[in-house]
Write a protein that holds these residues in place. Structure first.
Motif, PDB file in Angstrom:
ATOM      1  N   ALA A   3       0.715  -1.167  -0.168  1.00 59.38           N
ATOM      2  CA  ALA A   3       0.002   0.017  -0.005  1.00 59.38           C
ATOM      3  C   ALA A   3       0.776   1.356  -0.155  1.00 59.38           C
ATOM      4  O   ALA A   3       0.323   2.322  -0.079  1.00 59.38           O
ATOM      5  N   GLY A   4       2.035   1.061  -0.118  1.00 55.15           N
ATOM      6  CA  GLY A   4       3.237   2.299   0.045  1.00 55.15           C
ATOM      7  C   GLY A   4       3.122   2.993   1.239  1.00 55.15           C
ATOM      8  O   GLY A   4       3.439   4.425   1.573  1.00 55.15           O
TER       9      GLY A   4
ATOM     10  N   ILE B 271      13.170  -3.483   1.423  1.00 55.72           N
ATOM     11  CA  ILE B 271      12.862  -2.814   2.825  1.00 55.72           C
ATOM     12  C   ILE B 271      11.275  -2.205   2.306  1.00 55.72           C
ATOM     13  O   ILE B 271      10.661  -2.305   3.390  1.00 55.72           O
ATOM     14  N   LEU B 272      11.493  -1.586   1.183  1.00 55.08           N
ATOM     15  CA  LEU B 272      10.017  -0.886   1.096  1.00 55.08           C
ATOM     16  C   LEU B 272       9.012  -1.934   0.701  1.00 55.08           C
ATOM     17  O   LEU B 272       7.674  -1.645   1.234  1.00 55.08           O
TER      18      LEU B 272
ATOM     19  N   GLU C 225      12.829   9.157  -5.903  1.00 49.75           N
ATOM     20  CA  GLU C 225      13.712   8.437  -6.949  1.00 49.75           C
ATOM     21  C   GLU C 225      14.269   7.205  -6.115  1.00 49.75           C
ATOM     22  O   GLU C 225      14.731   6.314  -6.949  1.00 49.75           O
ATOM     23  N   ALA C 226      13.951   6.934  -4.744  1.00 47.52           N
ATOM     24  CA  ALA C 226      14.733   5.842  -4.167  1.00 47.52           C
ATOM     25  C   ALA C 226      13.458   4.751  -4.039  1.00 47.52           C
ATOM     26  O   ALA C 226      13.583   3.947  -3.146  1.00 47.52           O
ATOM     27  N   GLY C 227      12.218   5.264  -4.433  1.00 49.84           N
ATOM     28  CA  GLY C 227      11.083   4.393  -4.001  1.00 49.84           C
ATOM     29  C   GLY C 227      10.102   4.979  -2.984  1.00 49.84           C
ATOM     30  O   GLY C 227       9.272   4.088  -2.725  1.00 49.84           O
ATOM     31  N   GLY C 228      10.605   5.931  -2.264  1.00 47.03           N
ATOM     32  CA  GLY C 228       9.636   6.136  -1.286  1.00 47.03           C
ATOM     33  C   GLY C 228       8.579   7.293  -1.791  1.00 47.03           C
ATOM     34  O   GLY C 228       8.346   7.587  -3.071  1.00 47.03           O
TER      35      GLY C 228
ATOM     36  N   PRO D 186      17.757   4.821   5.513  1.00 46.47           N
ATOM     37  CA  PRO D 186      18.498   6.075   5.605  1.00 46.47           C
ATOM     38  C   PRO D 186      19.736   6.226   5.423  1.00 46.47           C
ATOM     39  O   PRO D 186      20.589   6.991   4.953  1.00 46.47           O
ATOM     40  N   THR D 187      20.515   5.136   6.133  1.00 49.59           N
ATOM     41  CA  THR D 187      21.973   4.949   6.111  1.00 49.59           C
ATOM     42  C   THR D 187      22.293   4.849   4.578  1.00 49.59           C
ATOM     43  O   THR D 187      23.396   5.417   4.462  1.00 49.59           O
TER      44      THR D 187
END
Length: 389
Positions: free
Chosen positions: A57-58, A122-123, A67-70, A104-105
């Motif tokens: 569901a994001g 992770i996402l 751009e990182a998928g977030g 984030p790292t």
């Protein structure tokens, strides 16, 4: 500062509430109020499935760049999600170490290849992470780590022991701080490695806590191997990368934690009203002090985030830890005092009452995640400019 949310933020709040209400049903209804600190043993497979539902569901990586998928959401939207998630009684996250620490790292210090490899899992909620920092002789004194790693034949060979590793028994990967230069001392010569957990040479031993459950573990690495490219930053730069991880550890997620504290406080207050303990002047005064403490923590966190949106927290995050840890301990003490003699009866693990579990687990609050003594030292040195020692 204006701590109010605007109308667009409130529409987003409605969206979050609606989604949670519609999804914490059916197979996931049993997860309400499950998991979290002191209860991480509860319904692990079901919570892993919930993690995947969040990913579909994001709702993972809200603050990560698009751009990182977030979703690239503002810190105010992230705060709203954390608060509403906790308010709904949604289960303790099993993927929070990956989302809030490792992700984030990698965005700050990882390579493009590492981000392509690890961020999607992770996402999606399909790969779980644990943190390999503390050791038996290197807890708050993290620079004293003895776990070592050597690069041979295109792989890092890792040998050593980590302790207090949350959720290691369920994790797919561990980010490990290891000494790669045996000639260097303290902060120098450390490297930040990404190590798979399901390989030969990795052994996980659960640690039984006061609550009778085991969410922390010892992890033994005996020539455990990981690819040469699974190092974040250059060899010897592990301390810098590790400090970046710690800096983001106490960010937006603290608002979800505070909402959890609010729910615990409300339960203690309800018990005090039901059994008449609130008529005791001392109990009543402590309840008021606890309520004030909650507000102080909330406004301190809002002020810290709002002062420089998008900035990595500095010593302000240490202030937050120094505020909530002793406050939470006092709440645990208050919970058993309100419960009265009944608080001395009970068993272990799932047989404990909420008050008993709160009291026992909070004994560790001023130690894990950096002891209160260390927090005071950091504040003194980095914020007040006082000399070391």
């Amino acid at each position: 500062m204006d701590f109010r949310f605007d109308s667009a933020d409130e529409r987003f709040r409605d969206e979050v509430r609606t989604w949670l209400a519609e999804n914490l049903t059916g197979e996931f209804a049993q997860l309400i109020d499950k998991g979290g600190p002191g209860r991480e043993h509860e319904l692990i497979p079901e919570r892993q499935a919930w993690e995947r539902r969040l990913g579909e569901a994001g709702w993972i990586g809200l603050g990560w760049p698009q751009e990182a998928g977030g979703r690239g959401l503002s810190w105010t939207r992230q705060v709203i999600f954390a608060e509403e998630y906790a308010r709904a009684g949604a289960p303790g996250r099993v993927g929070h170490i990956g989302e809030q620490l490792l992700g984030p790292t990698l965005l700050m210090s990882g390579t493009a290849e590492q981000r392509r490899r690890f961020l999607p899992g992770i996402l999606a909620g399909t790969e779980l992470w644990c943190q390999g920092y503390s050791e038996p002789d290197a807890g708050s004194d993290l620079a004293a780590v003895r776990t070592r790693a050597e690069l041979r034949d295109g792989e890092w060979h890792v040998t050593g022991q980590k302790v207090w590793t949350s959720l290691a028994q369920f994790a797919d990967w561990c980010f490990v701080l290891a000494r790669t230069d045996p000639a260097a001392e303290r902060h120098r010569g450390l490297s930040y490695l990404l190590v798979p957990m399901n390989r030969p040479g990795v052994e996980v031993r659960p640690i039984t806590q006061l609550t009778g459950t085991s969410e922390f573990n010892e992890v033994y690495f005996d020539d455990a191997r990981t690819a040469a490219g699974n190092i974040v930053g250059a060899p010897g730069e592990g301390w810098k990368v590790a400090m970046g991880t710690l800096a983001v550890e106490r960010g937006v997620s603290t608002f979800g934690q505070q909402m959890g504290f609010q729910r615990e406080y409300d339960a203690v207050l309800s018990t005090a009203r039901d059994n008449g303990a609130i008529e005791d002047p001392d109990i009543a005064a402590r309840l008021v002090d606890a309520w004030i403490g909650l507000r102080v923590m909330r406004y301190t966190a809002l002020r810290t985030l709002g002062a420089a949106p998008g900035a990595v927290p500095g010593a302000e995050s240490n202030i937050a830890k120094l505020l909530w840890a002793p406050w939470h301990q006092r709440l645990g003490e208050l919970a058993v005092d309100v419960a009265g003699p009944a608080a001395t009866l009970g068993g272990r693990g799932d047989e404990l009452s909420d008050a008993q579990r709160l009291f026992l687990f909070t004994r560790a609050d001023t130690i894990y995640g950096g002891s209160s003594e260390i927090q005071r030292n950091v504040i003194a040195e980095r914020m007040l400019g006082l000399p070391r020692g």
